[in-house]
Motif scaffolding. Structure first.
Motif, PDB file in Angstrom:
ATOM      1  N   UNK A  62       0.970  -1.171   0.005  1.00  0.00           N
ATOM      2  CA  UNK A  62      -0.068  -0.025  -0.157  1.00  0.00           C
ATOM      3  C   UNK A  62       0.765   1.218   0.114  1.00  0.00           C
ATOM      4  N   UNK A  63       1.970   1.567   0.678  1.00  0.00           N
ATOM      5  CA  UNK A  63       2.797   2.310   0.799  1.00  0.00           C
ATOM      6  C   UNK A  63       3.507   2.660  -0.700  1.00  0.00           C
ATOM      7  N   UNK A  64       3.878   1.438  -1.463  1.00  0.00           N
ATOM      8  CA  UNK A  64       4.480   1.853  -2.694  1.00  0.00           C
ATOM      9  C   UNK A  64       3.289   2.437  -3.535  1.00  0.00           C
ATOM     10  N   UNK A  65       1.981   1.961  -3.447  1.00  0.00           N
ATOM     11  CA  UNK A  65       1.001   2.252  -4.193  1.00  0.00           C
ATOM     12  C   UNK A  65       0.799   3.878  -4.045  1.00  0.00           C
ATOM     13  N   UNK A  66       0.496   4.384  -2.782  1.00  0.00           N
ATOM     14  CA  UNK A  66       0.267   5.447  -2.464  1.00  0.00           C
ATOM     15  C   UNK A  66       1.493   6.348  -2.832  1.00  0.00           C
ATOM     16  N   UNK A  67       2.809   5.919  -2.861  1.00  0.00           N
ATOM     17  CA  UNK A  67       3.845   6.836  -3.276  1.00  0.00           C
ATOM     18  C   UNK A  67       3.924   7.063  -4.813  1.00  0.00           C
ATOM     19  N   UNK A  68       3.325   5.813  -5.202  1.00  0.00           N
ATOM     20  CA  UNK A  68       3.351   6.008  -6.824  1.00  0.00           C
ATOM     21  C   UNK A  68       2.304   6.813  -7.212  1.00  0.00           C
ATOM     22  N   UNK A  69       1.244   6.760  -6.588  1.00  0.00           N
ATOM     23  CA  UNK A  69      -0.088   7.634  -7.035  1.00  0.00           C
ATOM     24  C   UNK A  69       0.359   9.088  -6.690  1.00  0.00           C
ATOM     25  N   UNK A  70       0.976   9.327  -5.429  1.00  0.00           N
ATOM     26  CA  UNK A  70       1.268  10.607  -5.133  1.00  0.00           C
ATOM     27  C   UNK A  70       2.339  11.354  -6.296  1.00  0.00           C
ATOM     28  N   UNK A  71       3.211  10.518  -6.585  1.00  0.00           N
ATOM     29  CA  UNK A  71       4.350  11.105  -7.484  1.00  0.00           C
ATOM     30  C   UNK A  71       3.761  11.263  -9.040  1.00  0.00           C
ATOM     31  N   UNK A  72       2.720  10.448  -9.430  1.00  0.00           N
ATOM     32  CA  UNK A  72       1.905  10.638 -10.699  1.00  0.00           C
ATOM     33  C   UNK A  72       1.186  11.876 -10.775  1.00  0.00           C
ATOM     34  N   UNK A  73       0.291  12.158  -9.286  1.00  0.00           N
ATOM     35  CA  UNK A  73      -0.347  13.086  -9.087  1.00  0.00           C
ATOM     36  C   UNK A  73       0.291  14.763  -9.257  1.00  0.00           C
ATOM     37  N   UNK A  74       1.327  14.603  -8.672  1.00  0.00           N
ATOM     38  CA  UNK A  74       2.279  15.846  -8.355  1.00  0.00           C
ATOM     39  C   UNK A  74       2.939  16.076  -9.882  1.00  0.00           C
ATOM     40  N   UNK A  75       3.264  15.086 -10.383  1.00  0.00           N
ATOM     41  CA  UNK A  75       3.952  15.462 -11.879  1.00  0.00           C
ATOM     42  C   UNK A  75       2.820  16.238 -12.711  1.00  0.00           C
ATOM     43  N   UNK A  76       1.425  15.587 -12.778  1.00  0.00           N
ATOM     44  CA  UNK A  76       0.667  16.116 -13.707  1.00  0.00           C
ATOM     45  C   UNK A  76       0.092  17.584 -13.242  1.00  0.00           C
ATOM     46  N   UNK A  77       0.143  17.852 -11.596  1.00  0.00           N
ATOM     47  CA  UNK A  77      -0.081  19.077 -11.098  1.00  0.00           C
ATOM     48  C   UNK A  77       1.000  20.060 -11.356  1.00  0.00           C
ATOM     49  N   UNK A  78       2.142  19.488 -11.267  1.00  0.00           N
ATOM     50  CA  UNK A  78       3.343  20.425 -11.756  1.00  0.00           C
ATOM     51  C   UNK A  78       3.273  20.857 -13.396  1.00  0.00           C
TER      52      UNK A  78
END
Length: 119
Positions: free
Chosen positions: A45-61
């Motif tokens: 779950x931690x790996x999934x959350x890390x991946x999801x937050x990275x994906x979200x922050x990339x698109x937000x940036x």
């Protein structure tokens, strides 16, 4: 021996693991297995959350950069300022009226080695 397809084998394996976690005769082994499964699920779950937050922050940036480009005034980037003077496209190192040198607004501002030696 009967041939088993992949979903059937996978379901059989999951069923055996669940039976071990729920109905094992030794309570200590059962709780250690449950805690191990819980830790593995938390790590996944931690790996999934890390991946999801990275994906979200990339698109937000990327979105913020595109928004800033759309809203910003890019005309300020077309000319540079140096020492309070506006630089034009003819400014910089070139051959001019006073020979090769660094020119700003038509005036050579760098010191010429021949001129400084004679003074």
């Amino acid at each position: 021996m009967k041939f088993q397809c992949t979903p059937q084998s996978l379901g059989f394996g999951v069923g055996k693991v669940m039976r071990f976690l729920i109905f094992d005769s030794k309570p200590l082994v059962r709780w250690i297995a449950r805690l191990t499964l819980l830790v593995l699920l938390l790590i996944a779950g931690a790996y999934f959350v890390h991946w999801f937050i990275s994906f979200f922050m990339s698109f937000l940036s990327l979105g913020l950069i595109l928004w800033a480009i759309g809203k910003g005034d890019l005309s300020k980037l077309s000319s540079k300022k140096e020492g309070g003077l506006r630089l034009t496209s003819a400014d910089g190192y070139r051959y001019g009226e006073a020979g090769y040198g660094y020119y700003i607004n038509g005036y050579r501002i760098d010191a010429d080695a021949d001129n400084t030696a004679s003074h």
